[in-house]
Write a protein that holds these residues in place. Sequence first.
Motif, PDB file in Angstrom:
ATOM      1  N   ALA A 274      12.631  83.277  34.523  1.00  0.00           N
ATOM      2  CA  ALA A 274      13.716  83.531  35.482  1.00  0.00           C
ATOM      3  C   ALA A 274      13.228  83.322  36.912  1.00  0.00           C
TER       4      ALA A 274
ATOM      5  N   ALA B 182      24.497  84.163  37.354  1.00  0.00           N
ATOM      6  CA  ALA B 182      23.816  84.611  38.565  1.00  0.00           C
ATOM      7  C   ALA B 182      24.825  84.964  39.644  1.00  0.00           C
TER       8      ALA B 182
ATOM      9  N   TRP C 106      21.544  74.242  37.205  1.00  0.00           N
ATOM     10  CA  TRP C 106      21.540  75.349  38.156  1.00  0.00           C
ATOM     11  C   TRP C 106      21.486  74.806  39.588  1.00  0.00           C
TER      12      TRP C 106
ATOM     13  N   VAL D 291      19.246  84.602  45.822  1.00  0.00           N
ATOM     14  CA  VAL D 291      19.762  85.042  44.528  1.00  0.00           C
ATOM     15  C   VAL D 291      19.752  86.562  44.499  1.00  0.00           C
TER      16      VAL D 291
ATOM     17  N   VAL E 246      14.901  81.432  40.321  1.00  0.00           N
ATOM     18  CA  VAL E 246      15.053  82.088  41.627  1.00  0.00           C
ATOM     19  C   VAL E 246      14.293  81.312  42.698  1.00  0.00           C
TER      20      VAL E 246
ATOM     21  N   LEU F  22      22.936  80.503  31.984  1.00  0.00           N
ATOM     22  CA  LEU F  22      22.577  81.596  32.882  1.00  0.00           C
ATOM     23  C   LEU F  22      23.796  82.063  33.636  1.00  0.00           C
TER      24      LEU F  22
ATOM     25  N   LEU G  34      20.111  87.380  38.510  1.00  0.00           N
ATOM     26  CA  LEU G  34      20.062  86.212  37.634  1.00  0.00           C
ATOM     27  C   LEU G  34      19.715  86.671  36.229  1.00  0.00           C
TER      28      LEU G  34
END
Length: 129
Positions: free
Chosen positions: A21, A91, A62, A79, A25, A89, A82
């Motif tokens: 993750a 977010a 993304w 972010v 980010v 995903l 998330l």
Amino acid sequence: MHRWIEHTAELELQIDAGTEAGVFVEAAEALSGLLGSRERGERERRDIEVAALDRPALLAEWLNELVFLSEQGFVPEGVVALELRDAGLRATVEGRAGEPRSLVKAVTYHRLQLEPEGVRWHGRVVLDV
């Protein structure tokens, strides 16, 4: 941690993070620094959901979604939350209304990478600029 490597008409983003993750980010933060904003509107939040067949493609999608938002006048700055899922995903991204400082034409699948290496995760994305 991230770094940009310039190529003719391309920018390669290399990302190193402690978690999977964290790569997503860090990629968003790197893109935010590249896009910047010429205007400073009020802070806003946007919820984003993207899906892809595999994790490297998810990283590309993304960033494609963040680029799309910037083209629509919302420049992401960070972010807030998330969550990675099996095929996608979800977010929440914070940013401002404005015009991006740099234009990204597309996030490519050229040299696309997202994989663990020991206890760290590494990602690579090439942007067409």
